[in-house]
Design a protein around this motif. Structure first.
Motif, PDB file in Angstrom:
ATOM      1  N   VAL A  89       0.817  -1.206   0.000  1.00 25.65           N
ATOM      2  CA  VAL A  89       0.000   0.000   0.000  1.00 25.65           C
ATOM      3  C   VAL A  89       0.855   1.263   0.000  1.00 25.65           C
ATOM      4  CG1 VAL A  89      -1.621   1.364   1.389  1.00 25.65           C
ATOM      5  CG2 VAL A  89      -2.017  -1.064   1.052  1.00 25.65           C
ATOM      6  N   PHE A  90       1.902   1.300   0.809  1.00 22.15           N
ATOM      7  CA  PHE A  90       2.639   2.543   1.020  1.00 22.15           C
ATOM      8  C   PHE A  90       3.930   2.675   0.226  1.00 22.15           C
ATOM      9  CE2 PHE A  90       0.126   2.193   4.975  1.00 22.15           C
ATOM     10  CZ  PHE A  90      -0.617   3.350   4.817  1.00 22.15           C
ATOM     11  N   ALA A  91       4.452   1.611  -0.335  1.00 23.39           N
ATOM     12  CA  ALA A  91       5.698   1.706  -1.108  1.00 23.39           C
ATOM     13  C   ALA A  91       5.375   1.573  -2.595  1.00 23.39           C
ATOM     14  CB  ALA A  91       6.662   0.614  -0.684  1.00 23.39           C
ATOM     15  N   SER A  92       6.074   2.353  -3.393  1.00 25.52           N
ATOM     16  CA  SER A  92       5.885   2.215  -4.840  1.00 25.52           C
ATOM     17  C   SER A  92       6.963   1.261  -5.354  1.00 25.52           C
ATOM     18  CB  SER A  92       5.996   3.573  -5.523  1.00 25.52           C
ATOM     19  OG  SER A  92       7.260   4.139  -5.281  1.00 25.52           O
ATOM     20  N   LEU A  93       6.533   0.087  -5.729  1.00 23.53           N
ATOM     21  CA  LEU A  93       7.458  -0.954  -6.162  1.00 23.53           C
ATOM     22  C   LEU A  93       7.318  -1.173  -7.662  1.00 23.53           C
ATOM     23  CD1 LEU A  93       6.809  -3.472  -3.284  1.00 23.53           C
ATOM     24  CD2 LEU A  93       8.763  -1.969  -3.544  1.00 23.53           C
ATOM     25  N   GLU A  94       8.228  -0.598  -8.411  1.00 26.08           N
ATOM     26  CA  GLU A  94       8.226  -0.775  -9.850  1.00 26.08           C
ATOM     27  C   GLU A  94       9.531  -1.429 -10.279  1.00 26.08           C
ATOM     28  OE1 GLU A  94       7.179   2.378 -12.424  1.00 26.08           O
ATOM     29  OE2 GLU A  94       5.570   3.091 -11.115  1.00 26.08           O
ATOM     30  N   VAL A  95       9.393  -2.462 -11.090  1.00 28.28           N
ATOM     31  CA  VAL A  95      10.545  -3.139 -11.661  1.00 28.28           C
ATOM     32  C   VAL A  95      10.328  -3.186 -13.164  1.00 28.28           C
ATOM     33  CG1 VAL A  95      11.869  -5.281 -11.746  1.00 28.28           C
ATOM     34  CG2 VAL A  95      10.882  -4.521  -9.587  1.00 28.28           C
ATOM     35  N   ARG A  96      11.220  -2.521 -13.900  1.00 18.78           N
ATOM     36  CA  ARG A  96      11.135  -2.458 -15.367  1.00 18.78           C
ATOM     37  C   ARG A  96       9.769  -1.958 -15.841  1.00 18.78           C
ATOM     38  NH1 ARG A  96      13.850  -8.231 -16.748  1.00 18.78           N
ATOM     39  NH2 ARG A  96      15.852  -7.835 -15.748  1.00 18.78           N
ATOM     40  N   GLY A  97       9.241  -0.981 -15.139  1.00 21.54           N
ATOM     41  CA  GLY A  97       7.982  -0.377 -15.543  1.00 21.54           C
ATOM     42  C   GLY A  97       6.735  -1.102 -15.064  1.00 21.54           C
ATOM     43  N   ARG A  98       6.889  -2.212 -14.365  1.00 21.25           N
ATOM     44  CA  ARG A  98       5.728  -2.950 -13.851  1.00 21.25           C
ATOM     45  C   ARG A  98       5.558  -2.668 -12.357  1.00 21.25           C
ATOM     46  NH1 ARG A  98       5.755  -8.966 -16.462  1.00 21.25           N
ATOM     47  NH2 ARG A  98       5.505  -8.300 -18.619  1.00 21.25           N
ATOM     48  N   ASP A  99       4.321  -2.458 -11.968  1.00 17.92           N
ATOM     49  CA  ASP A  99       4.020  -2.167 -10.567  1.00 17.92           C
ATOM     50  C   ASP A  99       3.648  -3.469  -9.847  1.00 17.92           C
ATOM     51  OD1 ASP A  99       3.529  -0.708  -8.265  1.00 17.92           O
ATOM     52  OD2 ASP A  99       1.415  -0.412  -8.777  1.00 17.92           O
ATOM     53  N   PHE A 100       4.326  -3.749  -8.731  1.00 20.81           N
ATOM     54  CA  PHE A 100       4.093  -4.973  -7.963  1.00 20.81           C
ATOM     55  C   PHE A 100       3.367  -4.720  -6.644  1.00 20.81           C
ATOM     56  CE2 PHE A 100       7.438  -6.303 -10.825  1.00 20.81           C
ATOM     57  CZ  PHE A 100       7.023  -7.580 -11.166  1.00 20.81           C
ATOM     58  N   SER A 101       2.821  -3.546  -6.466  1.00 27.03           N
ATOM     59  CA  SER A 101       2.120  -3.223  -5.221  1.00 27.03           C
ATOM     60  C   SER A 101       0.880  -4.082  -5.038  1.00 27.03           C
ATOM     61  CB  SER A 101       1.736  -1.749  -5.202  1.00 27.03           C
ATOM     62  OG  SER A 101       2.891  -0.948  -5.254  1.00 27.03           O
ATOM     63  N   ASP A 102       0.107  -4.276  -6.108  1.00 28.11           N
ATOM     64  CA  ASP A 102      -1.108  -5.093  -6.013  1.00 28.11           C
ATOM     65  C   ASP A 102      -0.781  -6.531  -5.628  1.00 28.11           C
ATOM     66  OD1 ASP A 102      -2.632  -2.946  -6.673  1.00 28.11           O
ATOM     67  OD2 ASP A 102      -2.910  -3.528  -8.777  1.00 28.11           O
ATOM     68  N   LEU A 103       0.301  -7.055  -6.169  1.00 35.08           N
ATOM     69  CA  LEU A 103       0.708  -8.418  -5.837  1.00 35.08           C
ATOM     70  C   LEU A 103       0.982  -8.566  -4.343  1.00 35.08           C
ATOM     71  CD1 LEU A 103       1.536 -11.283  -6.781  1.00 35.08           C
ATOM     72  CD2 LEU A 103       3.853 -10.380  -7.017  1.00 35.08           C
TER      73      LEU A 103
END
Length: 105
Positions: A30-44
């Motif tokens: 919820v609180f960290a923006s986790l992007e790897v190569r343009g993909r967001d993994f927050s929902d996961l």
């Protein structure tokens, strides 16, 4: 009061660990923006955390039901044994024997 914690220790540890991992995963999602190569993994992480918390509920139910005391036995209520009762008792005894062998860990 503390004698209730001595039963089903492994299930209690499982439930607490799943709660901790689940809440941590959800908060990071919820609180960290986790992007790897343009993909967001927050929902996961949020969905994984919710799944872990759901699994912990099963652990809490097993731990609580393993610590219930004061139930009346079937003999006291005039209950007659059936084949299902014998099968359940046999399985319970086998599980109890295997658990006692590993309780010194």
């Amino acid at each position: 009061m503390s004698s209730g914690l001595t039963r089903c220790k492994l299930v209690l540890v499982f439930a607490v660990m799943m709660d901790l991992f689940g809440v941590t995963s959800m908060l990071i999602g919820v609180f960290a923006s986790l992007e790897v190569r343009g993909r967001d993994f927050s929902d996961l992480l949020v969905y994984t955390g919710a799944l872990l918390i759901l699994m912990s509920m099963g652990g809490w139910v097993m731990w609580y039901s393993g610590n219930i005391e004061g139930l009346a036995f079937g003999k006291e209520l005039g209950y007659r044994r059936t084949v299902v009762d014998r099968i359940a008792r046999t399985l319970s005894r086998r599980i109890r024997r295997t658990h006692r062998g590993h309780s010194d860990l």
